[in-house]
Design an enzyme around this catalytic site. Sequence first.
Site, mmCIF file in Angstrom:
data_model
loop_
_atom_site.group_PDB
_atom_site.id
_atom_site.type_symbol
_atom_site.label_atom_id
_atom_site.label_comp_id
_atom_site.label_asym_id
_atom_site.label_seq_id
_atom_site.Cartn_x
_atom_site.Cartn_y
_atom_site.Cartn_z
ATOM 1 N N ASN A 106 18.143 -25.411 20.398
ATOM 2 C CA ASN A 106 16.819 -24.966 19.963
ATOM 3 C C ASN A 106 16.132 -26.164 19.310
ATOM 4 O O ASN A 106 16.479 -26.557 18.201
ATOM 5 C CB ASN A 106 16.981 -23.811 18.960
ATOM 6 N N TRP A 107 15.172 -26.723 20.038
ATOM 7 C CA TRP A 107 14.524 -27.948 19.554
ATOM 8 C C TRP A 107 13.388 -27.660 18.565
ATOM 9 O O TRP A 107 12.770 -28.577 18.029
ATOM 10 C CB TRP A 107 13.994 -28.775 20.737
ATOM 11 N N LYS A 108 13.081 -26.405 18.340
ATOM 12 C CA LYS A 108 12.038 -25.992 17.371
ATOM 13 C C LYS A 108 10.749 -26.776 17.611
ATOM 14 O O LYS A 108 10.384 -26.970 18.759
ATOM 15 C CB LYS A 108 12.573 -26.146 15.946
ATOM 16 N N HIS B 288 14.003 -15.089 16.237
ATOM 17 C CA HIS B 288 14.618 -16.130 15.403
ATOM 18 C C HIS B 288 14.222 -15.896 13.941
ATOM 19 O O HIS B 288 13.091 -15.486 13.656
ATOM 20 C CB HIS B 288 14.160 -17.510 15.873
ATOM 21 N N GLU C 80 13.350 -17.747 11.635
ATOM 22 C CA GLU C 80 12.154 -18.468 11.176
ATOM 23 C C GLU C 80 10.898 -17.692 11.556
ATOM 24 O O GLU C 80 9.899 -17.712 10.836
ATOM 25 C CB GLU C 80 12.154 -19.898 11.737
ATOM 26 N N GLU D 133 23.014 -15.408 13.637
ATOM 27 C CA GLU D 133 22.667 -16.595 12.863
ATOM 28 C C GLU D 133 22.426 -16.190 11.409
ATOM 29 O O GLU D 133 21.314 -15.770 11.054
ATOM 30 C CB GLU D 133 21.393 -17.228 13.412
ATOM 31 N N GLY E 206 20.060 -24.571 9.192
ATOM 32 C CA GLY E 206 19.435 -25.787 8.696
ATOM 33 C C GLY E 206 19.850 -26.158 7.289
ATOM 34 O O GLY E 206 19.219 -27.010 6.655
ATOM 35 N N SER F 150 23.973 -24.246 11.533
ATOM 36 C CA SER F 150 24.623 -25.534 11.223
ATOM 37 C C SER F 150 25.871 -25.801 12.073
ATOM 38 O O SER F 150 26.839 -26.357 11.575
ATOM 39 C CB SER F 150 24.938 -25.624 9.731
ATOM 40 N N GLY G 167 20.626 -25.869 16.352
ATOM 41 C CA GLY G 167 19.336 -26.424 15.967
ATOM 42 C C GLY G 167 19.435 -27.930 15.788
ATOM 43 O O GLY G 167 19.396 -28.699 16.748
ATOM 44 N N GLY G 168 19.607 -28.353 14.552
ATOM 45 C CA GLY G 168 19.590 -29.784 14.215
ATOM 46 C C GLY G 168 20.489 -30.649 15.089
ATOM 47 O O GLY G 168 20.069 -31.713 15.575
HETATM 48 C C1 PEP Z 1 18.712 -22.439 14.700
HETATM 49 O O1 PEP Z 1 17.611 -22.731 14.305
HETATM 50 O O2 PEP Z 1 18.839 -21.561 15.587
HETATM 51 C C2 PEP Z 1 19.858 -23.113 14.110
HETATM 52 C C3 PEP Z 1 21.030 -22.580 14.271
HETATM 53 O O3 PEP Z 1 19.601 -24.256 13.408
HETATM 54 P P1 PEP Z 1 20.700 -25.249 12.745
HETATM 55 O O4 PEP Z 1 21.770 -25.482 13.791
HETATM 56 O O5 PEP Z 1 19.950 -26.493 12.431
HETATM 57 O O6 PEP Z 1 21.241 -24.560 11.568
#
Ligand code: PEP
Length: 244
Positions: free
Chosen positions: A8-10, A91, A93, A161, A167, A203, A224-225
Amino acid sequence: MKYFVAGNWKTHLTGSAASELAGQVLSHCDELGVAVFPPSLYAERVGQVLAGSSIGLGLQDISEQGQGATTGDICSEQALDVGCQFVLVGHSERRQRQGETNEWVAQKALAAVQAGLTPVVCVGETLEQRESGQQLAVVNAQLTPVLASLPAQASWMVAYEPVWAIGTGKTASAEQAQAMHNAIRAQLGESNMQSTKILYGGSVKAANAEELAECPDVDGALVGGAALKIDEFAAIVAAFREKK
Ligand code: PEP
Protein backbone atom coordinates in the site's frame (compact mmCIF):
# COMPACT_ATOMS: atom_id res chain seq x y z
CA MET A 1 -2.70 -18.46 -5.00
CA LYS A 2 -1.43 -19.59 -1.59
CA TYR A 3 -0.48 -16.22 -0.16
CA PHE A 4 -1.08 -12.57 -0.93
CA VAL A 5 1.40 -9.83 -0.18
CA ALA A 6 0.30 -6.32 -1.07
CA GLY A 7 2.12 -3.01 -0.97
CA ASN A 8 0.00 0.00 0.00
CA TRP A 9 1.90 3.00 -1.30
CA LYS A 10 -0.61 5.50 0.21
CA THR A 11 0.15 9.04 -1.03
CA HIS A 12 3.87 8.44 -1.20
CA LEU A 13 5.75 8.92 -4.47
CA THR A 14 5.12 10.98 -7.57
CA GLY A 15 4.79 9.53 -11.07
CA SER A 16 8.33 8.68 -12.07
CA ALA A 17 9.20 7.30 -8.61
CA ALA A 18 6.04 5.16 -8.70
CA SER A 19 7.04 3.77 -12.10
CA GLU A 20 10.54 3.11 -10.81
CA LEU A 21 9.30 1.24 -7.74
CA ALA A 22 6.91 -0.78 -9.93
CA GLY A 23 9.89 -1.74 -12.10
CA GLN A 24 11.77 -2.91 -9.01
CA VAL A 25 8.82 -5.00 -7.82
CA LEU A 26 8.65 -6.48 -11.31
CA SER A 27 12.28 -7.51 -11.28
CA HIS A 28 12.28 -8.84 -7.69
CA CYS A 29 8.90 -10.49 -7.24
CA ASP A 30 6.95 -11.09 -10.42
CA GLU A 31 4.62 -13.74 -9.05
CA LEU A 32 0.97 -14.47 -8.47
CA GLY A 33 0.06 -13.35 -4.97
CA VAL A 34 1.95 -10.06 -5.09
CA ALA A 35 0.10 -6.79 -5.69
CA VAL A 36 0.71 -3.08 -5.46
CA PHE A 37 -1.73 -0.31 -4.56
CA PRO A 38 -0.21 2.93 -5.89
CA PRO A 39 -1.77 6.39 -5.56
CA SER A 40 -4.82 6.17 -7.86
CA LEU A 41 -3.52 8.96 -10.08
CA TYR A 42 -0.62 6.72 -11.07
CA ALA A 43 -2.43 3.39 -11.27
CA GLU A 44 -2.56 3.40 -15.06
CA ARG A 45 1.10 4.34 -15.34
CA VAL A 46 2.14 1.65 -12.86
CA GLY A 47 -0.10 -0.80 -14.71
CA GLN A 48 1.82 -0.10 -17.90
CA VAL A 49 5.09 -1.00 -16.16
CA LEU A 50 3.53 -4.22 -14.82
CA ALA A 51 1.76 -5.18 -18.07
CA GLY A 52 2.15 -8.86 -18.89
CA SER A 53 3.42 -9.71 -15.39
CA SER A 54 1.75 -11.71 -12.63
CA ILE A 55 1.72 -8.76 -10.23
CA GLY A 56 -1.72 -7.48 -9.27
CA LEU A 57 -2.77 -3.84 -9.31
CA GLY A 58 -5.24 -2.13 -7.03
CA LEU A 59 -6.61 1.19 -5.82
CA GLN A 60 -6.63 2.29 -2.17
CA ASP A 61 -10.34 3.14 -2.09
CA ILE A 62 -13.43 2.92 -4.33
CA SER A 63 -16.80 4.62 -4.46
CA GLU A 64 -19.81 2.58 -3.45
CA GLN A 65 -21.56 4.18 -6.41
CA GLY A 66 -21.13 3.89 -10.16
CA GLN A 67 -20.45 6.72 -12.58
CA GLY A 68 -22.24 9.89 -11.54
CA ALA A 69 -22.27 12.89 -9.27
CA THR A 70 -19.72 11.92 -6.60
CA THR A 71 -17.00 14.53 -6.98
CA GLY A 72 -13.51 13.31 -6.25
CA ASP A 73 -14.43 9.62 -6.12
CA ILE A 74 -13.30 6.83 -8.40
CA CYS A 75 -15.82 4.17 -9.33
CA SER A 76 -15.24 0.46 -9.94
CA GLU A 77 -15.75 0.73 -13.68
CA GLN A 78 -12.93 3.28 -13.86
CA ALA A 79 -10.65 1.12 -11.72
CA LEU A 80 -11.24 -1.82 -14.06
CA ASP A 81 -10.73 0.40 -17.08
CA VAL A 82 -7.16 1.25 -16.01
CA GLY A 83 -6.35 -2.40 -15.36
CA CYS A 84 -7.01 -2.85 -11.63
CA GLN A 85 -8.11 -6.18 -10.22
CA PHE A 86 -8.08 -5.25 -6.53
CA VAL A 87 -9.16 -2.44 -4.24
CA LEU A 88 -8.63 -1.67 -0.55
CA VAL A 89 -11.74 -0.69 1.33
CA GLY A 90 -12.11 0.56 4.88
CA HIS A 91 -8.45 1.27 5.55
CA SER A 92 -8.21 2.69 9.07
CA GLU A 93 -6.78 5.94 7.74
CA ARG A 94 -10.00 6.39 5.74
CA ARG A 95 -12.25 5.23 8.58
CA GLN A 96 -10.61 7.87 10.78
CA ARG A 97 -10.09 10.71 8.31
CA GLN A 98 -13.10 10.28 6.02
CA GLY A 99 -15.47 8.88 8.63
CA GLU A 100 -16.13 5.65 6.77
CA THR A 101 -18.58 3.55 8.75
CA ASN A 102 -18.84 -0.24 8.81
CA GLU A 103 -21.97 -0.07 6.64
CA TRP A 104 -20.35 2.27 4.12
CA VAL A 105 -17.32 0.00 3.88
CA ALA A 106 -19.65 -2.94 3.25
CA GLN A 107 -21.33 -1.01 0.43
CA LYS A 108 -17.94 -0.29 -1.13
CA ALA A 109 -16.97 -3.95 -0.91
CA LEU A 110 -20.23 -4.99 -2.53
CA ALA A 111 -19.89 -2.44 -5.35
CA ALA A 112 -16.36 -3.72 -6.03
CA VAL A 113 -17.45 -7.36 -6.07
CA GLN A 114 -20.40 -6.64 -8.33
CA ALA A 115 -18.07 -4.93 -10.79
CA GLY A 116 -15.61 -7.83 -10.77
CA LEU A 117 -12.91 -6.33 -8.54
CA THR A 118 -11.54 -8.19 -5.51
CA PRO A 119 -11.87 -5.97 -2.43
CA VAL A 120 -9.45 -6.24 0.49
CA VAL A 121 -11.58 -5.21 3.46
CA CYS A 122 -9.45 -3.66 6.21
CA VAL A 123 -10.48 -4.09 9.84
CA GLY A 124 -8.77 -3.54 13.16
CA GLU A 125 -9.09 -2.05 16.61
CA THR A 126 -7.53 1.07 18.11
CA LEU A 127 -5.12 0.94 21.04
CA GLU A 128 -7.85 2.11 23.39
CA GLN A 129 -10.16 -0.65 22.19
CA ARG A 130 -7.45 -3.28 22.65
CA GLU A 131 -6.54 -2.00 26.08
CA SER A 132 -10.14 -2.33 27.13
CA GLY A 133 -10.38 -5.84 25.69
CA GLN A 134 -12.80 -4.95 22.90
CA GLN A 135 -10.72 -6.07 19.93
CA LEU A 136 -12.76 -9.15 19.06
CA ALA A 137 -16.07 -7.29 19.32
CA VAL A 138 -14.80 -4.36 17.24
CA VAL A 139 -13.50 -6.53 14.40
CA ASN A 140 -16.60 -8.70 14.51
CA ALA A 141 -18.79 -5.59 14.15
CA GLN A 142 -16.66 -4.30 11.27
CA LEU A 143 -17.05 -7.57 9.39
CA THR A 144 -20.74 -8.22 10.13
CA PRO A 145 -22.26 -5.91 7.48
CA VAL A 146 -19.67 -7.05 4.92
CA LEU A 147 -20.59 -10.69 5.47
CA ALA A 148 -24.27 -9.81 5.32
CA SER A 149 -23.95 -8.10 1.97
CA LEU A 150 -21.41 -10.09 -0.05
CA PRO A 151 -22.64 -13.04 -2.09
CA ALA A 152 -21.34 -16.44 -0.95
CA GLN A 153 -19.08 -16.90 -3.98
CA ALA A 154 -17.53 -13.43 -3.79
CA SER A 155 -13.80 -13.08 -4.34
CA TRP A 156 -12.54 -10.90 -1.51
CA MET A 157 -10.00 -10.78 1.32
CA VAL A 158 -9.80 -9.43 4.85
CA ALA A 159 -6.81 -7.44 6.11
CA TYR A 160 -6.54 -7.39 9.91
CA GLU A 161 -4.65 -4.22 10.74
CA PRO A 162 -4.58 -3.20 14.39
CA VAL A 163 -4.64 0.59 14.20
CA TRP A 164 -2.00 0.85 16.93
CA ALA A 165 0.43 -1.08 14.72
CA ILE A 166 0.02 0.91 11.50
CA GLY A 167 3.00 3.12 10.76
CA THR A 168 4.07 3.03 14.39
CA GLY A 169 6.80 0.42 14.23
CA LYS A 170 4.80 -1.66 16.74
CA THR A 171 3.70 -5.01 15.38
CA ALA A 172 1.20 -7.35 16.91
CA SER A 173 3.05 -10.39 18.19
CA ALA A 174 2.61 -13.58 16.21
CA GLU A 175 0.35 -14.83 19.04
CA GLN A 176 -1.84 -11.71 18.94
CA ALA A 177 -2.10 -11.87 15.15
CA GLN A 178 -2.89 -15.59 15.11
CA ALA A 179 -5.55 -15.22 17.83
CA MET A 180 -7.36 -12.50 15.91
CA HIS A 181 -6.99 -14.24 12.55
CA ASN A 182 -8.40 -17.40 14.07
CA ALA A 183 -11.42 -15.49 15.39
CA ILE A 184 -11.93 -13.87 11.98
CA ARG A 185 -11.68 -17.30 10.33
CA ALA A 186 -14.43 -18.56 12.65
CA GLN A 187 -16.64 -15.60 11.79
CA LEU A 188 -16.03 -16.16 8.05
CA GLY A 189 -16.90 -19.82 8.59
CA GLU A 190 -20.36 -18.90 9.83
CA SER A 191 -21.00 -17.57 6.30
CA ASN A 192 -19.19 -20.48 4.62
CA MET A 193 -16.39 -18.11 3.65
CA GLN A 194 -13.61 -19.69 5.70
CA SER A 195 -11.31 -19.93 2.68
CA THR A 196 -11.29 -16.13 2.27
CA LYS A 197 -7.70 -14.96 2.69
CA ILE A 198 -6.87 -13.04 5.88
CA LEU A 199 -3.87 -10.72 5.60
CA TYR A 200 -2.05 -9.14 8.52
CA GLY A 201 -1.04 -5.48 8.33
CA GLY A 202 0.74 -3.16 10.74
CA SER A 203 4.48 -2.46 10.56
CA VAL A 204 5.25 -5.68 8.70
CA LYS A 205 8.90 -5.71 7.71
CA ALA A 206 11.60 -8.16 6.70
CA ALA A 207 12.53 -8.69 10.35
CA ASN A 208 9.07 -9.90 11.47
CA ALA A 209 7.62 -11.37 8.26
CA GLU A 210 8.82 -14.90 8.88
CA GLU A 211 7.18 -15.34 12.25
CA LEU A 212 3.93 -13.83 10.96
CA ALA A 213 4.04 -16.11 7.89
CA GLU A 214 4.35 -19.10 10.23
CA CYS A 215 0.95 -18.38 11.81
CA PRO A 216 -1.52 -20.86 10.35
CA ASP A 217 -4.29 -18.29 9.81
CA VAL A 218 -2.09 -15.49 8.44
CA ASP A 219 -2.39 -15.85 4.66
CA GLY A 220 -0.40 -12.82 3.65
CA ALA A 221 0.45 -9.24 4.47
CA LEU A 222 -0.68 -5.73 3.71
CA VAL A 223 2.48 -3.67 3.85
CA GLY A 224 2.74 0.12 4.11
CA GLY A 225 6.11 1.69 4.87
CA ALA A 226 8.21 -1.35 4.06
CA ALA A 227 6.58 -1.65 0.62
CA LEU A 228 8.46 1.49 -0.42
CA LYS A 229 11.84 -0.24 0.02
CA ILE A 230 12.28 -3.00 -2.49
CA ASP A 231 14.68 -5.06 -0.38
CA GLU A 232 12.21 -5.07 2.52
CA PHE A 233 9.21 -5.82 0.32
CA ALA A 234 10.98 -8.62 -1.56
CA ALA A 235 12.05 -10.20 1.75
CA ILE A 236 8.45 -10.12 3.03
CA VAL A 237 7.25 -11.78 -0.18
CA ALA A 238 9.99 -14.40 0.17
CA ALA A 239 8.95 -15.15 3.77
CA PHE A 240 5.38 -15.90 2.71
CA ARG A 241 6.49 -17.80 -0.39
CA GLU A 242 8.62 -20.09 1.75
CA LYS A 243 6.15 -20.63 4.58
CA LYS A 244 2.86 -21.03 2.71
C1 PEP B 1 -1.01 0.02 6.05
O1 PEP B 1 -1.12 1.21 5.91
O2 PEP B 1 -1.87 -0.74 5.55
C2 PEP B 1 0.11 -0.47 6.83
C3 PEP B 1 0.05 -1.69 7.28
O3 PEP B 1 1.14 0.40 7.05
P1 PEP B 1 2.54 0.07 7.80
O4 PEP B 1 3.05 -1.23 7.21
O5 PEP B 1 3.43 1.21 7.46
O6 PEP B 1 2.25 -0.06 9.23
